[in-house]
Design an enzyme around this catalytic site. Structure first.
Site, short mmCIF file in Angstrom:
data_model
loop_
_atom_site.label_atom_id
_atom_site.label_comp_id
_atom_site.label_asym_id
_atom_site.label_seq_id
_atom_site.Cartn_x
_atom_site.Cartn_y
_atom_site.Cartn_z
N ASP A 279 34.78 32.98 41.30
CA ASP A 279 36.23 32.89 41.11
C ASP A 279 36.79 31.53 41.48
O ASP A 279 37.98 31.36 41.68
CB ASP A 279 36.94 33.99 41.91
CG ASP A 279 36.71 33.88 43.42
OD1 ASP A 279 36.30 32.80 43.90
OD2 ASP A 279 36.94 34.87 44.14
N SER B 257 40.29 39.04 49.51
CA SER B 257 39.62 37.91 50.14
C SER B 257 39.08 38.29 51.52
O SER B 257 38.39 39.29 51.65
CB SER B 257 40.58 36.72 50.22
OG SER B 257 39.93 35.54 50.61
N HIS C 60 40.41 32.81 42.47
CA HIS C 60 40.33 33.55 43.72
C HIS C 60 41.66 34.19 44.11
O HIS C 60 41.70 35.38 44.45
CB HIS C 60 39.83 32.64 44.84
CG HIS C 60 39.62 33.35 46.14
ND1 HIS C 60 38.67 34.34 46.30
CD2 HIS C 60 40.26 33.24 47.33
CE1 HIS C 60 38.72 34.80 47.54
NE2 HIS C 60 39.67 34.15 48.18
#
Length: 458
Positions: A310, A103, A335
C-alpha cells in the site's frame, strides 16, 4: 527512560487521537489519525458512509485516543481500551461489539487480544483489520532509524515538524521498534539492509562491495550508525543512540503478537492494500559513492527495493496476520487513502451486515452477482433420460467501460462436452454445456449458461 513500554524522557506533547464508532448493534471503529497532511481528514468519507448506514454522532459515535509513540502493549492504554469496551457493551444493552482497526491500531488490538483474550471474547463479536503491519514495515522503519521520516513534502514541511526532528522523536518511540521486520517470520522475500562499502582486500587494494544484512543482522549497523547521535534539549546535550532497552521491550511485544489467537467466539477479517510499490529493503551508497564510515549513513539518501503493498506496508506483511481469518481481501489503495476507497466501504457493509447489505455481493471480486433466470427440465421416456438447464446472471461492478469499446466487443463463448462409456455398472451418458459472457455495459455484465445431459439406462 522506558517504563512499562512508555517513553517519558521528553515532553513533546505530540499525541494522536483515535476515532471510534458504534452502531446500535455495538460497532466500534478505530481509525489512526496522522496529523499534518492534506489527508488529515482521510477518515471523513468513511464516517459519511457509516452515517448513511445508521450512525448518529453523539449517540453512536465514541472516542478512544492513544499516543502513537508508545508501545502497543502499554498497560495504561490496554486498561483504557478494556474500560471503553465495557462501557460501550453496557451502553448497547449487552450487545457484542465489532471493531475495525487501521494501521498500527491492528497491532494494538492484537496485543490486547493476546494479553486479555477473556475480555476480548466477552465484549467483541467481529474484528476487521485494515492495512495492519502485522509483520512490520521493514523498508520505511530501517530508513526511519537512520534518516527520520517526513509526513509532508514540499512547502508544507514549513508547517510541520522537520524530518530530522521526527527522527530524534521516533528513535525513542517503542512503537517504531515494534514495527521492525518480524525476526522469526519466514519471509517469502527477506527484507535487507544493503550498504555499498569500500574495503581493503587481502592484497591491500581497496574494493567496492555490496554488503547485505538480514533483519537480525541489521541491529549492529543501527547501533554503530547511531552511536554518536544526540540532541540538544534545554541547553543540555543528550545522547540518543539506538535504544537497546526499547529493542528488548519490542522483542517481548513480538512474542505477544506471535502467540495471540482469535477467541472461538470472535470472527476476524483482514483488508490489506495492494498495487503500489512499497519499500521492502533499503540500500545506502552506490558503486560510485560508497559508504566509508557507518556513522555517515545518517547523511546518505536511501534507495528502496520495492514490492507490492500500500506504499507503506508490504502486502506480505499485512496479509500474514498469523490468525484464523474468515476472509482476507487485497484492495488497491494507499496506506491511509485506503480508508476512502468505496471498495472498502462495500466490504465493511457486507461483513458487518450494516444498513441494507446486498446478499449477492462478493467482497473479493467486488461484484454483485444477481441471478436473473433459472430453468431446469427433465424427461424420462423409454430408457432415455434428458435433462436441460438454463441459468443467467447479471454481474454488477463499479468499473465502467468505454462505450465505444463496448460496441466493438463480441460475446465470449466457451463450451465443454463430457461423456461416459457404457459398462456393466453404469449407463452411457453425455453432457454438453455452453457459457456466454456478454460485454459489460453500464456497469453490468450478462452471463448465460446452457447445459443438456442425455443418459441411457443400463
Amino acid at each position: 527512560m522506558i517504563r512499562r513500554g512508555k517513553k517519558s524522557r521528553f515532553g513533546f506533547g505530540f499525541s494522536v487521537p483515535i476515532i471510534s464508532f458504534r452502531t446500535s448493534s455495538g460497532l466500534v471503529l478505530i481509525l489512526l489519525l496522522i496529523i499534518g497532511r492534506e489527508c488529515v481528514y482521510y477518515f471523513h468519507d468513511m464516517i459519511v458512509e457509516m452515517i448513511k448506514w445508521g450512525f448518529q454522532e453523539g449517540k453512536t459515535l465514541f472516542g478512544f485516543g492513544y499516543d502513537f509513540r508508545q508501545s502497543n502493549r502499554l498497560q495504561e492504554t490496554l486498561d483504557r481500551l478494556a474500560a471503553k469496551l465495557e462501557s460501550v457493551y453496557k451502553a448497547s444493552g449487552g450487545k457484542k461489539i465489532n471493531i475495525i482497526s487501521h494501521s498500527m491500531g491492528g497491532l494494538l488490538i492484537k496485543c490486547f487480544m493476546g494479553l486479555h483474550s477473556d475480555i476480548f471474547e466477552k465484549y467483541v463479536k467481529n474484528w476487521i483489520a485494515i492495512a495492519a503491519p502485522f509483520r512490520g514495515a521493514p523498508g520505511y522503519i530501517a530508513s526511519t532509524f537512520l534518516n527520520g521520516v517526513s509526513f509532508v513534502d514540499g512547502w508544507e514541511q514549513n508547517f510541520f515538524i522537520s524530518k530530522w526532528s521526527m527522527h530524534q522523536l521516533l528513535i525513542e518511540s517503542p512503537s517504531i521498534y515494534e514495527l521492525m521486520a518480524c525476526p522469526h517470520f519466514h519471509w517469502q522475500h527477506i527484507p535487507l539492509l544493503e550498504i555499498w562499502r569500500e574495503k581493503e582486500g587481502c592484497d591491500g587494494i581497496p574494493r567496492i562491495i555490496l554488503e547485505s544484512y538480514r533483519p537480525g543482522e541489521s541491529i549492529d549497523i543501527f547501533k554503530e550508525a547511531l552511536s554518536g547521535n544526540s540532541v540538544d534539549y534545554d541547553g543540555v546535550n543528550i545522547p540518543l543512540p539506538f535504544n537497546l532497552e526499547i529493542l528488548k521491550w519490542a522483542k517481548e511485544t513480538h512474542k505477544v503478537l506471535s502467540h495471540a489467537k482469535v477467541p472461538s467466539g470472535v470472527k476476524f477479517y483482514n483488508i490489506y492494500g495492494i498495487n503500489l510499490e512499497t519499500p521492502h529493503s533499503v540500500c545506502y551508497g552506490s558503486e560510485e559513492t560508497p559508504v566509508t564510515d557507518i556513522q555517515d549513513l545518517r547523511f546518505f539518501q536511501p534507495t528502496y527495493v520495492c514490492l507490492d503493498g500500500d506504499g507503506t506496508v508490504p502486502a506480505e506483511s499485512a496479509k500474514e496476520d498469523g490468525l484464523h481469518a474468515e476472509a482476507r481481501v487485497g484492495v488497491p489503495g494507499e496506506h491511509r487513502g485506503i480508508l476512502c476507497e468505496p471498495h472498502v466501504f462495500r466490504i465493511l457493509k457486507h461483513w458487518l451486515r450494516a444498513g441494507d447489505p446486498d446478499p449477492f455481493y462478493n467482497p473479493i471480486n467486488d461484484y454483485v452477482i444477481l441471478p436473473t433466470a433459472f430453468e431446469m427440465e427433465s424427461h424420462h421416456e423409454k430408457g432415455l433420460q434428458v435433462t436441460s438447464l438454463k441459468e443467467e446472471w447479471e454481474i454488477v461492478s463499479e468499473d465502467q467501460d468505454n462505450l465505444d469499446d463496448v460496441a466493438s466487443r463480441k460475446p465470449f463463448v466457451s463450451s465443454i462436452s463430457v461423456s461416459q462409456g457404457e459398462n456393466k455398472q453404469s449407463s452411457r451418458s453425455e453432457a454438453h454445456a455452453t457459457v456466454i459472457v456478454h460485454p459489460q455495459n453500464e456497469g453490468k455484465q450478462h452471463v448465460e449458461l446452457n447445459a443438456i445431459s442425455v443418459s441411457i439406462d443400463a
